[in-house]
Design an enzyme around this catalytic site. Structure first.
Site, PDB file in Angstrom:
ATOM      1  CE  LYS A   1      -4.455   1.029  -0.002  1.00  0.00           C
ATOM      2  NZ  LYS A   1      -5.516   0.089  -0.331  1.00  0.00           N
TER       3      LYS A   1
ATOM      4  CG  ASP B   1      -7.086   3.005  -1.515  1.00  0.00           C
ATOM      5  OD1 ASP B   1      -6.985   1.974  -1.709  1.00  0.00           O
ATOM      6  OD2 ASP B   1      -7.412   3.860  -0.453  1.00  0.00           O
TER       7      ASP B   1
END
Ligand code: NAD
Length: 428
Positions: free
Chosen positions: A107, A147
């Protein structure tokens, strides 16, 4: 009472510790998996439109890549913290493993408020982020994606910068690209459809025909709308949806007992998934307070809006008729509410399985990009169905064999697969 702030990474580690004990994992595997393998912290100097330079902080966390290249989005958010990114990277490892795709978990993030940045400042920030990490991401190393507050356009700038640096075409370095520029058909539908592939399989298990069920959905955005579309196609009826009103700064629930009209509702919904309250009332919907979606007399609940929606306070309001809950959103159920659902015997399809259609389709995008050959939408969605169904069957088989709650079974499968890969490689 302790007023310790909520720390997502500590929560992710606690979840991991519980399942690691259930699996009887050895100490070395536990120690490896409860921390990221690598993390990068960098400074991102960006020339602003007024000529000054602003320095942003950015991160990339690679939690585990034993099963394949890392996969995970990049968030632009003013409250981004390294611990949030660490937790999300760990959850990506489990999500990829539970659907059995050959990818690990990563991430990334940048602490910034994109609403206060011009388009060109955002482009410079994206390019700067890639310059900092260009040697440590790539189609065979770590594959970012959009995201929170990052889009297909941001991905394209990042791809372009990566290709400038490496002097070649590498569309497989990043996913969530626009269709026609390396993106995959079917990505828009993938998460919502994936939710319904798992609902369909759960209903088989419960011996209930989809055409005999009705559902209430929280949210009316990308995930909710596509879940409703496919759920209606397999025979189900949705009687209630809810959405956030930007103008009123509150949520509303829209109920029509004879079934909502998806097509009609889409026409009166803005691009953020906000339904026009007055027009809905004119079209025969009862307009109720936002939290009443959970109280409807339905067989299936689909929270598909935001985290912490099913809580200790409202879980007791869930109708006795509810047999199944499919978590379209990430983290919609608090641990307290989860405990109640477990005791009541509601069949819960946990978020990282139910909404894994998105990451599964990103994997299919990456495969197509690496081949430089793109499939028709039906081919993508067909493969998605096969993969989601198989993931569901693995989890529900373990759940019935060991009499486990679906969430625990899903974690056990995911963590066992990653631990096995680490062991097989001789890492632990
Ligand atoms: P979206 O922004 O398209 O839609 C969100 C919807 O929720 C909107 O209709 C909004 O009005 C509604 N909403 C917001 N606050 C609400 C409230 N308090 N009460 C009722 N409704 C409310 O978002 P999305 O892409 O559909 O994502 C929804 C959830 O699914 C998020 O938790 C997201 O993290 C998760 N998710 C999305 C994907 C994806 O591919 N889009 C993949 C995995 C998980």
């Amino acid at each position: 009472m302790s007023s310790k702030p909520f720390n997502a990474f500590q929560m992710a580690q606690a979840q991991f510790d519980k399942v690691a004990d259930m699996l009887g994992l050895d100490e070395a595997s536990k120690s490896l998996l409860r921390h990221p393998m690598r993390e990068y912290h960098f400074s991102l100097p960006v020339r602003m439109d007024d000529g000054t330079v602003q320095v942003f902080r950015g991160f990339r966390v690679q939690h585990n890549d034993a099963r394949g290249p890392g996969k995970g989005g990049i968030r632009f958010h003013p409250q981004e913290t390294i611990d949030t990114v660490r937790a999300l990277a760990m959850w990506m490892t489990w999500k990829c493993a539970v659907v059995n795709i050959p990818l690990g978990g990563s991430k990334g993030g940048v602490i910034c408020e994109p609403h206060n940045l011009s388009t060109i400042e955002q482009e410079r920030l994206c390019r700067q982020w890639v310059r900092q990490i260009a040697r440590d991401i790539g189609p065979v190393r770590d594959v970012p994606a959009p995201d929170v507050m990052t889009s297909a356009q941001h991905m394209l700038w990042m791809l372009d910068e990566f290709e400038q640096i490496h002097g070649g075409k590498y569309p497989g370095v990043i996913t969530g690209k626009p269709v026609g520029m390396g993106g995959s058909l079917g990505r828009t539908e993938a998460t919502g459809y994936g939710v319904v592939f798992t609902i369909r399989e759960a209903l088989k298990e419960l011996n209930i025909r989809p055409q005999d069920t009705i559902a209430a959905v929280q949210g009316f955005g990308n995930v909710a709308q596509h879940a409703i579309e496919l759920y209606e196609q397999i025979g189900g009826k949705v009687i209630s949806v809810s959405s956030w009103s930007q103008a009123d700064q509150q949520a509303y629930t829209f109920v029509r007992k004879d079934g909502i009209d998806l097509h009609g509702l889409r026409k009166i919904t803005d691009r953020f998934g906000g339904i026009d309250k007055a027009k809905a009332a004119d079209s025969g919907y009862q307009v109720l307070p936002g939290n009443t979606w959970i109280e409807q007399d339905v067989d299936i609940l689909i929270p598909a809006a935001l985290e912490n929606s099913v809580t200790g306070d409202n879980v007791t309001k869930i109708s006795k008729q509810v047999k199944l809950m499919a978590e379209g959103a990430n983290g919609p159920t608090t641990p307290e509410a989860d405990h109640v659902l477990k005791e009541r015997g509601v069949f819960v399809i946990p978020d990282f399985l139910a909404n894994a259609g998105g990451v599964t389709c990103s994997y299919l995008e990456q495969v197509q990009s690496n081949m430089n050959y793109y499939w028709e939408k039906d081919e993508v969605l067909g493969k998605l169905d096969v993969m989601m169904t198989s993931a569901f069957v693995d989890v529900s088989n373990l759940a019935s064999k060991r009499k486990l709650y679906m969430r625990d079974a899903a974690y056990m499968i995911a963590i066992a697969r990653v631990a096995q890969a680490c062991g097989d490689r001789g890492w632990v």
